[in-house]
Design a protein around this motif. Sequence first.
Motif, PDB file in Angstrom:
ATOM      1  N   ASN A  11       0.824  -1.202   0.000  1.00 48.93           N
ATOM      2  CA  ASN A  11       0.000   0.000   0.000  1.00 48.93           C
ATOM      3  C   ASN A  11       0.867   1.265   0.000  1.00 48.93           C
ATOM      4  O   ASN A  11       0.582   2.240  -0.692  1.00 48.93           O
ATOM      5  CB  ASN A  11      -0.931  -0.017   1.220  1.00 48.93           C
ATOM      6  N   ARG A  12       1.948   1.218   0.758  1.00 50.27           N
ATOM      7  CA  ARG A  12       2.843   2.383   0.808  1.00 50.27           C
ATOM      8  C   ARG A  12       3.622   2.540  -0.500  1.00 50.27           C
ATOM      9  O   ARG A  12       3.815   3.658  -0.988  1.00 50.27           O
ATOM     10  CB  ARG A  12       3.794   2.267   2.009  1.00 50.27           C
ATOM     11  N   GLY A  29       2.496   1.558  -3.336  1.00 51.53           N
ATOM     12  CA  GLY A  29       1.452   2.042  -4.246  1.00 51.53           C
ATOM     13  C   GLY A  29       1.209   3.537  -4.080  1.00 51.53           C
ATOM     14  O   GLY A  29       0.996   4.255  -5.057  1.00 51.53           O
ATOM     15  N   ALA A  30       1.259   4.007  -2.841  1.00 52.50           N
ATOM     16  CA  ALA A  30       1.047   5.445  -2.582  1.00 52.50           C
ATOM     17  C   ALA A  30       2.121   6.277  -3.270  1.00 52.50           C
ATOM     18  O   ALA A  30       1.838   7.323  -3.865  1.00 52.50           O
ATOM     19  CB  ALA A  30       1.052   5.709  -1.081  1.00 52.50           C
ATOM     20  N   MET A  31       3.354   5.793  -3.214  1.00 47.07           N
ATOM     21  CA  MET A  31       4.445   6.537  -3.840  1.00 47.07           C
ATOM     22  C   MET A  31       4.366   6.493  -5.362  1.00 47.07           C
ATOM     23  O   MET A  31       4.671   7.481  -6.047  1.00 47.07           O
ATOM     24  CB  MET A  31       5.803   5.997  -3.360  1.00 47.07           C
ATOM     25  N   LEU A  90       1.617   6.205  -6.989  1.00 51.14           N
ATOM     26  CA  LEU A  90       0.491   7.095  -7.298  1.00 51.14           C
ATOM     27  C   LEU A  90       0.942   8.557  -7.282  1.00 51.14           C
ATOM     28  O   LEU A  90       0.568   9.343  -8.156  1.00 51.14           O
ATOM     29  CB  LEU A  90      -0.601   6.870  -6.241  1.00 51.14           C
ATOM     30  N   ARG A  91       1.753   8.902  -6.297  1.00 43.72           N
ATOM     31  CA  ARG A  91       2.244  10.289  -6.178  1.00 43.72           C
ATOM     32  C   ARG A  91       2.980  10.697  -7.457  1.00 43.72           C
ATOM     33  O   ARG A  91       2.790  11.779  -7.981  1.00 43.72           O
ATOM     34  CB  ARG A  91       3.173  10.381  -4.953  1.00 43.72           C
ATOM     35  N   TYR A 151       0.585  10.859 -10.546  1.00 43.01           N
ATOM     36  CA  TYR A 151      -0.112  12.164 -10.532  1.00 43.01           C
ATOM     37  C   TYR A 151       0.791  13.237 -11.142  1.00 43.01           C
ATOM     38  O   TYR A 151       0.344  14.073 -11.929  1.00 43.01           O
ATOM     39  CB  TYR A 151      -0.448  12.584  -9.093  1.00 43.01           C
ATOM     40  N   LEU A 177       8.216  12.710   3.655  1.00 38.99           N
ATOM     41  CA  LEU A 177       8.084  11.266   3.419  1.00 38.99           C
ATOM     42  C   LEU A 177       8.759  10.455   4.512  1.00 38.99           C
ATOM     43  O   LEU A 177       8.246   9.430   4.950  1.00 38.99           O
ATOM     44  CB  LEU A 177       8.685  10.888   2.057  1.00 38.99           C
ATOM     45  N   THR A 183       6.821   9.691   7.585  1.00 35.48           N
ATOM     46  CA  THR A 183       5.714   8.742   7.486  1.00 35.48           C
ATOM     47  C   THR A 183       6.265   7.329   7.720  1.00 35.48           C
ATOM     48  O   THR A 183       7.480   7.146   7.775  1.00 35.48           O
ATOM     49  CB  THR A 183       5.063   8.793   6.087  1.00 35.48           C
ATOM     50  N   PRO A 184       5.391   6.344   7.806  1.00 36.30           N
ATOM     51  CA  PRO A 184       5.903   4.967   8.004  1.00 36.30           C
ATOM     52  C   PRO A 184       6.586   4.368   6.772  1.00 36.30           C
ATOM     53  O   PRO A 184       6.940   3.195   6.786  1.00 36.30           O
ATOM     54  CB  PRO A 184       4.618   4.175   8.338  1.00 36.30           C
ATOM     55  N   LEU A 185       6.774   5.142   5.735  1.00 41.26           N
ATOM     56  CA  LEU A 185       7.432   4.635   4.520  1.00 41.26           C
ATOM     57  C   LEU A 185       8.876   4.224   4.823  1.00 41.26           C
ATOM     58  O   LEU A 185       9.676   5.046   5.262  1.00 41.26           O
ATOM     59  CB  LEU A 185       7.426   5.727   3.436  1.00 41.26           C
ATOM     60  N   ARG A 186       9.193   2.957   4.569  1.00 42.07           N
ATOM     61  CA  ARG A 186      10.563   2.476   4.776  1.00 42.07           C
ATOM     62  C   ARG A 186      11.427   2.812   3.570  1.00 42.07           C
ATOM     63  O   ARG A 186      10.906   2.881   2.448  1.00 42.07           O
ATOM     64  CB  ARG A 186      10.582   0.956   4.930  1.00 42.07           C
TER      65      ARG A 186
END
Lengths: 274, 257
Positions: free
Chosen positions: A15-16, A18-20, A22-23, A26, A103, A106-109
């Motif tokens: 999910n994380r 995927g978030a990146m 997506l960023r 965009y 970033l 956030t919990p992003l490793r």
Amino acid sequence: MSMAGTDTGLSARMNRVGAMVLRHWYLLRHSWPRTLELIYWPTVQMLMWGFLQVWLAGKTDTVATAAGVFIGGVLLWDVLFRGQLGFSITFLEEMWARNLGHLMMTPLRPSEFVASLMVMSVTRVAIGFVPVTILALWFFGFNLWGMGLALVAFFANLYLTSWSIGLFVSGLVLRYGLGAESLAWSLSFLLLPLCCVYYPLETLPGWLQIVSLSLAPTYVFEGMRALLLENVFRGDLMIRALALNAAYFALSAYAFRRLFDASRRAGALLQMGE
Amino acid sequence: MQKTSAAPAIRIRNLVKRYGSVTAVDGLDLDIAPGSVTALLGGNGAGKTTTIAMIMGLLLPTSGSIEVLGHDMLTSRYRVLARMNFESPYVEMPLRLTVRQNLTVFGRLYGVAGLAARIDALARELELSEFLGRPVGKLSAGQKTRVSLAKSLVNEPDLLLLDEPTASLDPDTADWVRSHIERYCAERGATVLLASHNMGEVERMASRVLMMKAGKIVDDDTPSGLLARYGRQNLEEVFLDIARSPVVRASQTEPVA
């Protein structure tokens, strides 16, 4: 209690990542010059080398010109170069936006961040590469996709090399700031003469052949020529390339981790920018 | 000095940060009670930003320990980062992405459940609904601050770190932002650590004030306690007294809590 998930499982990690992705998707969607740039240079390169090959084919009798080793070389080189650039530029976008501090809170490793850079590297290459391969077929009758499954082995090895370079460069930029940015644009070119992109290994002097054989892309370009000129897929070359790539990627990942920790010690994450 | 029996939201022990020969934070010991609003004050170079950056895990200390919400930030920061957030007008959101896109990305990074509904709720609360589709780069300073605040609240954090949250805002918007933070803290019982140079803001929001100088906490009290002890009318005068005095008024021998 916070409503955020603290799940450290695979789905949370995906999910994380995927978030990146997506960023950055965009970002590409919002900027047509960024998208155009992905297609522009590969097209220019392919046309230049393609017409050179057409000219040489008219002047010489070699099989090499007829078989399309120049166009094949330029297209595969572009996978390596654009793959690295896609990785590094996606990373640099965070530096330019001064978003890295956000970033890293956030919990992003770091490993998830790197995984998202790999996905974007493939995405950015695909955006430019697909139309260019179609143009190569249209202009010069060269069908890269005709290499079939061999292409998967070539691509996998070239991407691994591009990510190793991208990872190392990103670590340097993370630690030393945007002053190291020029490496993102130039480091891959060190490989261009050494990896025998447009000529066979034996063209190099003996001592340089040893250097060349220590680089994974050399085996890919030798493998491409074997396929185009002799219609033979050299699996042994691909395995050697894979082994070298695994070693280089492990070294780059180690260097990135060390440079990331060094940047956290030096406070570089707080001073992102020039 | 406030005392609490609950486990501290932030526990710092003998925290040191050196850059070469420069000591930015010098042996800090500190406990911050859960649900409190604590202001961290000090002149430029006092060590506030360095301390906050170490609490967030962006900066590694030279020595010492930091526990946040019961987790060691040096060894298990990823267990707690989802329960924290940060807001500063000096750290902009990606400008090309729209407000909704930014909040979507950060919400997903924090693993927020029901994210679309959360974003809509935040947009209503922070009066951002009409800007959701607009790139952040095309917003005014006040609107950007509200977006930044929305990002900092997207995961409903238990610990909120604020760095000059109302800097460069007009008094009306600044008051609005403060009210929203106060309301959030009252409803959620969140802990806030606030770095600010706006003494009026500190007097209004903080129940405890930590004064930093040369990397150390040199005083620690409630706003009214500080005013009484220094015989001053407002915190700005107290701040000037401390900033201009070479003498440490209250040395630390025990963790301040």
